[in-house]
Enzyme design. Structure first.
Site, PDB file in Angstrom:
ATOM      1  N   THR A 118       0.810  -1.215   0.000  1.00  0.00           N
ATOM      2  CA  THR A 118       0.000   0.000   0.000  1.00  0.00           C
ATOM      3  C   THR A 118       0.844   1.266   0.000  1.00  0.00           C
ATOM      4  O   THR A 118       1.935   1.295   0.583  1.00  0.00           O
ATOM      5  CB  THR A 118      -0.925   0.021   1.231  1.00  0.00           C
ATOM      6  OG1 THR A 118      -1.572   1.296   1.318  1.00  0.00           O
ATOM      7  CG2 THR A 118      -0.153  -0.210   2.523  1.00  0.00           C
ATOM      8  N   TYR A 142      -2.376  -0.341  10.100  1.00  0.00           N
ATOM      9  CA  TYR A 142      -2.552  -1.093   8.845  1.00  0.00           C
ATOM     10  C   TYR A 142      -1.292  -0.971   7.980  1.00  0.00           C
ATOM     11  O   TYR A 142      -0.713  -1.969   7.547  1.00  0.00           O
ATOM     12  CB  TYR A 142      -3.785  -0.576   8.087  1.00  0.00           C
ATOM     13  CG  TYR A 142      -3.776  -0.880   6.607  1.00  0.00           C
ATOM     14  CD1 TYR A 142      -3.888  -2.193   6.146  1.00  0.00           C
ATOM     15  CD2 TYR A 142      -3.631   0.138   5.664  1.00  0.00           C
ATOM     16  CE1 TYR A 142      -3.853  -2.475   4.787  1.00  0.00           C
ATOM     17  CE2 TYR A 142      -3.608  -0.131   4.304  1.00  0.00           C
ATOM     18  CZ  TYR A 142      -3.713  -1.442   3.869  1.00  0.00           C
ATOM     19  OH  TYR A 142      -3.669  -1.712   2.518  1.00  0.00           O
TER      20      TYR A 142
END
Length: 324
Positions: A118, A142
């Site tokens: 990501t 995350y």
């Protein structure tokens, strides 16, 4: 034709890539625990095994029975806001279990890996765009869990144990052209998904998180990539890895940013009416602007996006939302 193992193939992006692999004549085996995945998204032609990626014994058996050419690892948890509330859960699923799984693959001679990472591993920058070597300052649990797994993979690349491509996704949106898949999530925080839910009457209004950022309209800027272009990047990555055996890291975006309000205005234009919008407080960990520098992927893999129009992304998301 290649034989590909896909983890998280019952998810939004994993299922899209699985469909495209099958369209191109590859064999696909999907492993998914269905913790966040949806069985409806699993392609009919794919072989499906319900299994947790942390189940070493079962994974080993699957690897022994099949002669896979590569593994694409999508499985994981993806909600930034939830990760603040449950950091240990995110570390368990995105790092610890994933590490067990990938170690099992490596130990059983499956050493060609494509990993979905990501762009949220990057920190706030003064530069206009993020390059692959931009500094890493993950602002949420995350992103931290994803960066930890990246480091594990890079360590194994350096030890020459694996060949791997790490793909750093920017904001993925849109749905499959044939409407076989899209984002299914009742509690999504994806801007375009939520806006389309408002447009189809599933939510009352869109809450915009913060209107006082240092941007032209005060709302945050993001680089949105169509899920079909992203799926195609995985196919190109597979070809690149098998042919060149060279490990790489690539940003996956379009190199163009749109503010939250620009997305809303484009949706309003498509709808020919205005959706109700309410300004709320900023979200913890939100960066002002996140736009990819995609010169590396374009040069290395001669990647040419086909769906890089915001209106097109929104229209496909809207069609999918109506289908749901």
């Amino acid at each position: 034709m290649n034989n590909i193992l896909v983890t998280g193939g019952a998810g939004y992006i994993g299922s899209q890539v699985a469909n495209l692999l099958l369209d191109r004549g590859h064999k696909v085996t999907i492993i998914d625990s269905l913790v966040t995945g949806n069985k409806k998204l699993i392609p009919k032609k794919a072989k499906f095994i319900k299994c947790d990626i942390g189940n070493k014994k079962k994974i080993k058996l699957v690897l022994k029975k099949n002669n896979f050419d590569a593994v694409m690892h999508f499985a994981g948890l993806i909600k930034v806001e939830e990760s603040f509330k449950k950091p240990k859960k995110y570390d368990l699923y995105n790092f610890k279990k994933a590490k067990i799984f990938l170690k099992t693959c490596i130990d059983n001679n499956l050493k060609t890996i494509i990993f979905s990472s990501t762009a949220s591993i990057y920190g706030e920058t003064s530069k206009k765009k993020y390059k692959e070597n931009s500094s890493k300052k993950p602002s949420n649990p995350y992103a931290k869990s994803k960066l930890k797994l990246e480091k594990f993979l890079i360590d194994n690349i350096n030890k020459n144990k694996i060949k791997c491509i790490i793909l750093r996704y920017f904001n993925v949106a849109g749905a499959d052209k044939k409407m076989r898949g899209g984002l299914i999530d009742k509690k999504s925080s994806h801007l375009i998904k939520v806006a389309c839910e408002v447009a189809t009457g599933k939510r009352g209004k869109l809450i915009v998180n913060g209107d006082n950022y240092n941007t032209k309209d005060g709302t945050t800027i993001r680089d949105f990539i169509h899920v079909m272009d992203l799926a195609n990047i995985h196919i190109l990555s597979l070809g690149h890895l098998i042919k060149t055996k060279k490990s790489e890291i690539f940003n996956c975006g379009y190199g163009k940013g749109y503010s939250v309000m620009e997305v809303v205005k484009t949706l309003n234009k498509v709808l020919r009416r205005k959706i109700p919008v309410l300004y709320g407080p900023r979200r913890k960990g939100d960066l002002t602007s996140v736009v990819a520098d995609v010169s590396k992927i374009k040069k290395t893999m001669r990647w040419k996006p086909k769906f890089n129009k915001l209106e097109l992304i929104i229209k496909s998301s809207l069609s999918w939302e109506k289908k749901l």
